[in-house]
Design an enzyme around this catalytic site. Structure first.
Site, PDB file in Angstrom:
ATOM      1  N   PRO A   9       0.830  -1.209   0.000  1.00 45.04           N
ATOM      2  CA  PRO A   9       0.000   0.000   0.000  1.00 45.04           C
ATOM      3  C   PRO A   9       0.861   1.254   0.000  1.00 45.04           C
ATOM      4  CG  PRO A   9       0.158  -0.877   2.211  1.00 45.04           C
ATOM      5  CD  PRO A   9       0.872  -1.861   1.319  1.00 45.04           C
ATOM      6  N   GLY A  10       0.408   2.280  -0.675  1.00 45.65           N
ATOM      7  CA  GLY A  10       1.073   3.580  -0.641  1.00 45.65           C
ATOM      8  C   GLY A  10       0.047   4.667  -0.448  1.00 45.65           C
ATOM      9  N   ARG A  11      -0.755   4.882  -1.490  1.00 39.36           N
ATOM     10  CA  ARG A  11      -1.795   5.915  -1.462  1.00 39.36           C
ATOM     11  C   ARG A  11      -2.712   5.767  -0.247  1.00 39.36           C
ATOM     12  NH1 ARG A  11      -3.891   8.218  -6.169  1.00 39.36           N
ATOM     13  NH2 ARG A  11      -2.971   6.459  -7.300  1.00 39.36           N
TER      14      ARG A  11
ATOM     15  N   ARG B 212      -1.077  16.251 -10.074  1.00 40.20           N
ATOM     16  CA  ARG B 212      -2.147  15.277 -10.340  1.00 40.20           C
ATOM     17  C   ARG B 212      -3.323  15.865 -11.127  1.00 40.20           C
ATOM     18  NH1 ARG B 212      -5.004  12.994  -7.078  1.00 40.20           N
ATOM     19  NH2 ARG B 212      -5.058  10.927  -8.021  1.00 40.20           N
TER      20      ARG B 212
ATOM     21  N   TYR C 185      -3.722  13.929 -14.528  1.00 40.69           N
ATOM     22  CA  TYR C 185      -4.808  12.945 -14.556  1.00 40.69           C
ATOM     23  C   TYR C 185      -6.204  13.567 -14.584  1.00 40.69           C
ATOM     24  CZ  TYR C 185      -1.155   9.900 -12.481  1.00 40.69           C
ATOM     25  OH  TYR C 185      -0.009   9.206 -12.213  1.00 40.69           O
TER      26      TYR C 185
ATOM     27  N   CYS D  67       3.528  28.929 -16.258  1.00 38.04           N
ATOM     28  CA  CYS D  67       3.133  29.380 -17.592  1.00 38.04           C
ATOM     29  C   CYS D  67       2.665  28.222 -18.465  1.00 38.04           C
ATOM     30  CB  CYS D  67       4.282  30.133 -18.244  1.00 38.04           C
ATOM     31  SG  CYS D  67       4.633  31.695 -17.445  1.00 38.04           S
ATOM     32  N   GLU D  68       1.596  27.589 -18.058  1.00 38.58           N
ATOM     33  CA  GLU D  68       0.927  26.517 -18.804  1.00 38.58           C
ATOM     34  C   GLU D  68      -0.569  26.633 -18.550  1.00 38.58           C
ATOM     35  OE1 GLU D  68       2.321  24.174 -20.719  1.00 38.58           O
ATOM     36  OE2 GLU D  68       4.441  24.324 -20.173  1.00 38.58           O
TER      37      GLU D  68
ATOM     38  N   TYR E 179       1.685  11.156  -4.090  1.00 40.21           N
ATOM     39  CA  TYR E 179       1.957  11.637  -5.444  1.00 40.21           C
ATOM     40  C   TYR E 179       1.824  13.159  -5.539  1.00 40.21           C
ATOM     41  CZ  TYR E 179       1.588   6.679  -6.058  1.00 40.21           C
ATOM     42  OH  TYR E 179       1.773   5.333  -5.911  1.00 40.21           O
TER      43      TYR E 179
END
Length: 424
Positions: free
Chosen positions: A284-286, A322, A326, A353-354, A382
């Site tokens: 597990p991470g998230r 994220r 995503y 600047c995006e 993340y």
């Protein structure tokens, strides 16, 4: 909102947002913004939930370092008895520095391990390499022989199980770059058993990330069990079954009971493993860190462009990518409540600047004004691990709330830090 009713440690005490009882506005004043804030208490609770769910099962929790690799976090997870799932030599070095006692509980995953990384892991004495290709297996054997070591290996098999998640984080189908086709696994294990310096010890599987249904996990593990039983008949007696990670959380406002979700997940895996003698590895991470963390940012400006209202914060996509990567959803809440504020819809964006530098589009919140503090919730996983220096922006500071005390685990970078490795 009360802490007992929330899966997050970020709740309101009156009109002030607190993290595990510590005032978030005070943290922003002390450490500046953008600022990552984590709750060590929440992390401990999640680890305990998983341990309770698998009580009575021979298992090891191997935290996925890629989710959040802060040394201060790894140190505390190692002290809780966790192992670690790593995907690079750099992550191995993080574990070695933060939790050296846990190196023997490390599993090394990833499709592109280099020779120097293999050497470092062999010298460190990690628990297991999760091998993802036949070419990798051959190189690992060469490196083990050269160093006079034995590499304990599991093949990461691709079970061709569909998991409903974002296509960028789905990993268990035959068209993905990960793993070895499960239909070919017996042949590859036979080769592994013949190679000097290689000891087959397990099977690994990981079908993706942020998966909310337990059925795909059970289906993948069932195929792994069947493979292990076949291999044992072949005389290859594997002990470890690595079920991977990927169990998801709720990023929105829908009800989410993490303890009940873990119990459902554990029940599904237990049903597959019933009567099966193996050591279960979980990655597990998230689930452990995402909801324990938030990104705190201050509003710089607001502006109106035609029909569009923009709220410009001092955090940007380089701090939390994220949403841009995503289209991921993060709840955005004021750090200080003001009941007099009307509701307002706006794009909440950063200074980079995006046009893709946004945290939310057409998001309705209480009206945000210059100087306001807001928290982007569920940013513990993340967030910093995917952060960059794009636009030559420094990384935020990170603080950990532990037993009511605040611990600075990463100071804010300076511009001088950014130029240390550059020559001109």
């Amino acid at each position: 909102m009360s802490s007992s009713a929330s899966p997050r440690p970020f709740v309101y005490d009156g009109d002030r947002l607190v993290c595990s009882g510590v005032d978030v506005a005070a943290l922003a004043d002390e450490f500046g913004t953008p600022l990552y804030v984590y709750s060590a208490d929440a992390v401990r609770e999640r680890v305990a939930m998983i341990a309770n769910g698998f009580a009575g099962v021979d298992h090891t929790i191997c935290y996925a370092v890629k989710a959040n690799s802060a040394l201060g976090l790894l140190k505390r997870l190692g002290a809780l008895g966790c192992g670690f799932d790593i995907v690079s030599g750099g992550e191995l070095e993080r574990v070695r520095r933060a939790a050296p006692e846990a190196v023997s509980r490390v599993v090394f995953s990833g499709v592109g391990k280099q020779a120097w990384e293999m050497d470092a892991a062999l010298e460190a004495g990690i628990l297991q390499f999760n091998v993802e290709s036949e070419a990798e297996l051959e190189l690992l054997a060469e490196r083990a022989q050269a160093l006079g070591k034995t590499a304990r290996v599991a093949l990461r098999v691709n079970p061709d199980v569909f998991a409903e998640t974002h296509p960028y984080i789905s990993t268990g189908m035959s068209e993905h770059k990960f793993g070895i086709a499960i239909a070919r696994a017996r042949q590859v294990y036979a080769r592994a058993a013949q190679l000097e310096g290689i000891e087959p010890t397990g099977v690994s599987v990981h079908i993706g990330s942020q998966i909310r249904s337990v059925e795909p996990f059970a289906a993948a593990l069932q195929r792994v069990r069947e493979l292990v039983e076949e291999l044992r008949k072949d005389g290859i007696n594997l002990r470890n079954v690595d079920a991977g990670g990927g169990f998801g959380i709720e990023y929105g406002t829908a009800a989410f009971d993490p303890a009940a979700s873990v119990q459902q997940y554990a029940k599904a895996l237990r049903s597959v493993l019933e009567g099966f003698d193996a050591h279960l590895l979980l990655e597990p991470g998230r689930f452990i860190i995402a909801q324990a963390g938030a990104l705190v940012t201050r509003v710089l400006y607001t502006k109106q462009n035609g029909a569009k209202r923009f709220v410009i914060a001092d955090a940007a996509m380089n701090d939390l990518i994220r949403p841009a990567l995503y289209k991921a959803h993060h709840e955005i809440v004021p750090v200080l409540l003001d009941a007099s504020r009307p509701a307002s819809k706006a794009d909440i964006v950063g200074p980079v600047c995006e046009s893709g530098d946004f945290f939310a589009q057409d998001r309705e919140t209480a009206e945000l004004r210059s100087g306001d503090l807001v928290a982007l919730l569920d940013a513990g996983a993340y967030g910093m691990s995917l952060a960059s220096h794009y636009n030559t922006r420094v990384h935020p500071a990170e603080v950990l709330i532990e037993d009511g005390k605040t611990v600075l685990i990463r100071r804010r970078e300076t511009l001088d830090d950014l130029f240390v490795a550059e020559l001109y």
